[in-house]
Write a protein that holds these residues in place. Sequence first.
Motif, mmCIF file in Angstrom:
data_model
loop_
_atom_site.group_PDB
_atom_site.id
_atom_site.type_symbol
_atom_site.label_atom_id
_atom_site.label_comp_id
_atom_site.label_asym_id
_atom_site.label_seq_id
_atom_site.Cartn_x
_atom_site.Cartn_y
_atom_site.Cartn_z
ATOM 1 N N ALA A 63 0.829 -1.209 0.000
ATOM 2 C CA ALA A 63 0.000 0.000 0.000
ATOM 3 C C ALA A 63 0.861 1.255 0.000
ATOM 4 O O ALA A 63 1.902 1.306 0.635
ATOM 5 N N ARG A 64 0.381 2.226 -0.716
ATOM 6 C CA ARG A 64 0.975 3.570 -0.712
ATOM 7 C C ARG A 64 -0.155 4.497 -0.306
ATOM 8 O O ARG A 64 -1.143 4.640 -1.020
ATOM 9 N N VAL A 65 -0.004 5.122 0.866
ATOM 10 C CA VAL A 65 -1.028 6.026 1.377
ATOM 11 C C VAL A 65 -0.446 7.431 1.409
ATOM 12 O O VAL A 65 0.535 7.684 2.105
ATOM 13 N N ASN A 66 -1.049 8.323 0.632
ATOM 14 C CA ASN A 66 -0.628 9.722 0.647
ATOM 15 C C ASN A 66 -1.452 10.476 1.675
ATOM 16 O O ASN A 66 -2.678 10.345 1.710
ATOM 17 N N TRP A 67 -0.766 11.241 2.508
ATOM 18 C CA TRP A 67 -1.386 12.073 3.532
ATOM 19 C C TRP A 67 -1.189 13.526 3.135
ATOM 20 O O TRP A 67 -0.050 13.970 2.990
ATOM 21 N N LYS A 100 -2.257 4.340 -3.627
ATOM 22 C CA LYS A 100 -3.396 3.425 -3.587
ATOM 23 C C LYS A 100 -4.553 4.116 -2.865
ATOM 24 O O LYS A 100 -5.707 3.964 -3.215
ATOM 25 N N THR A 101 -4.193 4.899 -1.859
ATOM 26 C CA THR A 101 -5.175 5.631 -1.058
ATOM 27 C C THR A 101 -4.636 7.028 -0.784
ATOM 28 O O THR A 101 -3.444 7.203 -0.554
ATOM 29 N N SER A 102 -5.519 8.004 -0.797
ATOM 30 C CA SER A 102 -5.150 9.384 -0.516
ATOM 31 C C SER A 102 -6.067 9.914 0.582
ATOM 32 O O SER A 102 -7.284 9.759 0.500
ATOM 33 N N VAL A 124 -14.806 11.016 8.959
ATOM 34 C CA VAL A 124 -15.110 10.895 7.531
ATOM 35 C C VAL A 124 -16.556 11.303 7.288
ATOM 36 O O VAL A 124 -16.850 12.081 6.372
ATOM 37 N N MET A 125 -17.473 10.799 8.116
ATOM 38 C CA MET A 125 -18.893 11.112 7.941
ATOM 39 C C MET A 125 -19.168 12.602 8.088
ATOM 40 O O MET A 125 -20.048 13.143 7.421
ATOM 41 N N MET A 126 -18.406 13.282 8.945
ATOM 42 C CA MET A 126 -18.595 14.716 9.160
ATOM 43 C C MET A 126 -17.831 15.564 8.133
ATOM 44 O O MET A 126 -17.869 16.784 8.179
ATOM 45 N N ARG A 132 -9.742 9.032 -0.706
ATOM 46 C CA ARG A 132 -9.969 8.574 -2.080
ATOM 47 C C ARG A 132 -9.169 7.306 -2.301
ATOM 48 O O ARG A 132 -8.128 7.098 -1.689
ATOM 49 N N GLY A 133 -9.647 6.503 -3.230
ATOM 50 C CA GLY A 133 -8.910 5.304 -3.592
ATOM 51 C C GLY A 133 -9.395 4.094 -2.818
ATOM 52 O O GLY A 133 -10.578 3.978 -2.514
ATOM 53 N N ASP A 134 -8.467 3.202 -2.484
ATOM 54 C CA ASP A 134 -8.766 1.944 -1.810
ATOM 55 C C ASP A 134 -9.010 2.208 -0.324
ATOM 56 O O ASP A 134 -8.074 2.288 0.459
#
Length: 150
Positions: A63-67, A100-102, A124-126, A132-134
């Motif tokens: 996984a590659r997660v961009n923050w 993969k996820t941002s 997230v809901m708020m 975005r992504g996976d």
Amino acid sequence: MTDIDPTTFATMDPAAFAATVKTLSDKEINELMGGDHRQAILDAIFDRFPTLFNPEKAKGADARVNWRITGGPGGSDDTYAVVVKDGACSVEKDPTEEPKTSIMLGPAEFAKLITGAGNPTMMVMMGKIKARGDLSAAMAFQNWFDTPKA
């Protein structure tokens, strides 16, 4: 403003950082992480990801997660990638590869998320966290690290 010296905020060990975040308001966190010491604080946080990584919990993960942390001086953002692959974890500042996820969030939400002081589903809901992504990778991601919780 808080009595915390921002120069020590960047060098706190993970348990002290988590305990401190729990005592601060969103406004105080945003002020601390929106000022002159922001870069040192973010660099220190992201530098800890590889040391807190637990490869046993991330077996087979790729996984590659961009923050993207918003709320910097003058409305600036900072982006880091946390890459988990082949049982190892690395961090890239200002990544250029497609993740993969941002995840995009403000300083207070970021601090609360990584210390366990906030509920990611509610954030997230708020609309406080945008992902975005996976999203399954984002959900699993938090379990791959042995981070002290607030």
